[in-house]
Design a protein around this motif. Structure first.
Motif, short mmCIF file in Angstrom:
data_model
loop_
_atom_site.label_atom_id
_atom_site.label_comp_id
_atom_site.label_asym_id
_atom_site.label_seq_id
_atom_site.Cartn_x
_atom_site.Cartn_y
_atom_site.Cartn_z
N ARG A 1 -20.60 -95.65 -35.37
CA ARG A 1 -21.50 -95.56 -36.54
C ARG A 1 -20.90 -94.64 -37.60
O ARG A 1 -20.95 -94.94 -38.78
CB ARG A 1 -22.88 -95.06 -36.12
N LEU A 2 -20.34 -93.53 -37.16
CA LEU A 2 -19.72 -92.60 -38.10
C LEU A 2 -18.59 -93.28 -38.85
O LEU A 2 -18.49 -93.17 -40.06
CB LEU A 2 -19.21 -91.36 -37.36
N ASP A 3 -17.77 -94.02 -38.14
CA ASP A 3 -16.61 -94.67 -38.76
C ASP A 3 -17.02 -95.85 -39.63
O ASP A 3 -16.53 -96.00 -40.75
CB ASP A 3 -15.64 -95.12 -37.67
N GLU A 4 -17.92 -96.69 -39.14
CA GLU A 4 -18.23 -97.94 -39.82
C GLU A 4 -19.27 -97.82 -40.93
O GLU A 4 -19.22 -98.58 -41.89
CB GLU A 4 -18.72 -98.98 -38.80
N GLN A 5 -20.24 -96.92 -40.82
CA GLN A 5 -21.27 -96.86 -41.85
C GLN A 5 -21.21 -95.56 -42.64
O GLN A 5 -21.09 -95.59 -43.86
CB GLN A 5 -22.65 -97.00 -41.23
N ILE A 6 -21.27 -94.44 -41.97
CA ILE A 6 -21.26 -93.17 -42.67
C ILE A 6 -19.90 -92.96 -43.35
O ILE A 6 -19.83 -92.46 -44.47
CB ILE A 6 -21.58 -92.00 -41.72
N GLY A 7 -18.85 -93.38 -42.69
CA GLY A 7 -17.51 -93.27 -43.28
C GLY A 7 -17.39 -94.05 -44.58
O GLY A 7 -16.80 -93.57 -45.55
N GLY B 1 -22.26 -82.70 -49.51
CA GLY B 1 -21.38 -83.86 -49.50
C GLY B 1 -19.95 -83.48 -49.18
O GLY B 1 -19.29 -84.13 -48.37
N LYS B 2 -19.48 -82.41 -49.79
CA LYS B 2 -18.11 -81.93 -49.52
C LYS B 2 -17.97 -81.50 -48.07
O LYS B 2 -16.96 -81.80 -47.42
CB LYS B 2 -17.76 -80.78 -50.45
N ALA B 3 -18.97 -80.78 -47.56
CA ALA B 3 -18.92 -80.31 -46.17
C ALA B 3 -18.96 -81.48 -45.20
O ALA B 3 -18.25 -81.48 -44.18
CB ALA B 3 -20.07 -79.35 -45.90
N ALA B 4 -19.76 -82.50 -45.50
CA ALA B 4 -19.83 -83.69 -44.64
C ALA B 4 -18.49 -84.42 -44.62
O ALA B 4 -18.03 -84.87 -43.56
CB ALA B 4 -20.95 -84.62 -45.11
N ILE B 5 -17.85 -84.53 -45.77
CA ILE B 5 -16.54 -85.16 -45.85
C ILE B 5 -15.52 -84.38 -45.03
O ILE B 5 -14.74 -84.96 -44.26
CB ILE B 5 -16.08 -85.30 -47.32
N ALA B 6 -15.52 -83.06 -45.17
CA ALA B 6 -14.57 -82.23 -44.42
C ALA B 6 -14.79 -82.36 -42.92
O ALA B 6 -13.82 -82.50 -42.15
CB ALA B 6 -14.72 -80.77 -44.85
N CYS B 7 -16.04 -82.36 -42.49
CA CYS B 7 -16.33 -82.50 -41.07
C CYS B 7 -15.90 -83.88 -40.56
O CYS B 7 -15.31 -84.00 -39.50
CB CYS B 7 -17.83 -82.27 -40.82
N ALA B 8 -16.21 -84.93 -41.33
CA ALA B 8 -15.81 -86.28 -40.93
C ALA B 8 -14.29 -86.39 -40.80
O ALA B 8 -13.79 -87.00 -39.87
CB ALA B 8 -16.34 -87.29 -41.95
N ILE C 1 -12.07 -89.35 -39.16
CA ILE C 1 -12.49 -90.45 -40.04
C ILE C 1 -11.67 -90.38 -41.32
O ILE C 1 -11.59 -89.34 -41.96
CB ILE C 1 -13.99 -90.35 -40.36
N ASP C 2 -11.04 -91.50 -41.69
CA ASP C 2 -10.25 -91.55 -42.93
C ASP C 2 -11.19 -91.69 -44.10
O ASP C 2 -11.93 -92.67 -44.21
CB ASP C 2 -9.29 -92.73 -42.87
N ILE C 3 -11.19 -90.71 -44.98
CA ILE C 3 -12.08 -90.71 -46.14
C ILE C 3 -11.36 -91.17 -47.41
O ILE C 3 -11.95 -91.79 -48.26
CB ILE C 3 -12.71 -89.31 -46.36
N SER C 4 -10.10 -90.89 -47.55
CA SER C 4 -9.41 -91.21 -48.80
C SER C 4 -8.93 -92.61 -48.86
O SER C 4 -9.31 -93.58 -48.77
CB SER C 4 -8.20 -90.33 -49.00
#
Length: 87
Positions: A34-40, A72-79, A84-87
């Motif tokens: 779920r983290l990778d497919e939706q939240i990511g 939002g920044k903290a969630a991205i850093a944690c992911a 999880i690839d964010i960029s």
């Protein structure tokens, strides 16, 4: 564009306020998926909106849901720390 559900909001807030090492220990395969497919996807679009000035609408949705820019920044850093690839 995906809608921001209550579960998504809570997940993002948990990411923003948690230590990734603690999350990794308790994360099962379903949560990781779920983290990778939706939240990511949501966090990637939010990241792109804030770094490349794309008009995804996620910043407004985050603010309406009570998710600050710092959250939002903290969630991205944690992911990212969770792999999880964010960029």
């Amino acid at each position: 564009m995906t809608d921001l559900s209550l579960e998504d909001i809570e997940f993002i807030k948990i990411l923003a306020n948690s230590d990734s090492t603690i999350l990794q220990v308790g994360m099962n395969d379903a949560t990781k998926h779920r983290l990778d497919e939706q939240i990511g996807v949501i966090l990637r679009e939010y990241y792109h909106e804030n770094t490349m000035n794309t008009k995804t609408g996620w910043t407004e949705k985050f603010l309406k849901a009570g998710i600050t820019e710092d959250d939002g920044k903290a969630a991205i850093a944690c992911a990212r720390r969770l792999g999880i690839d964010i960029s």
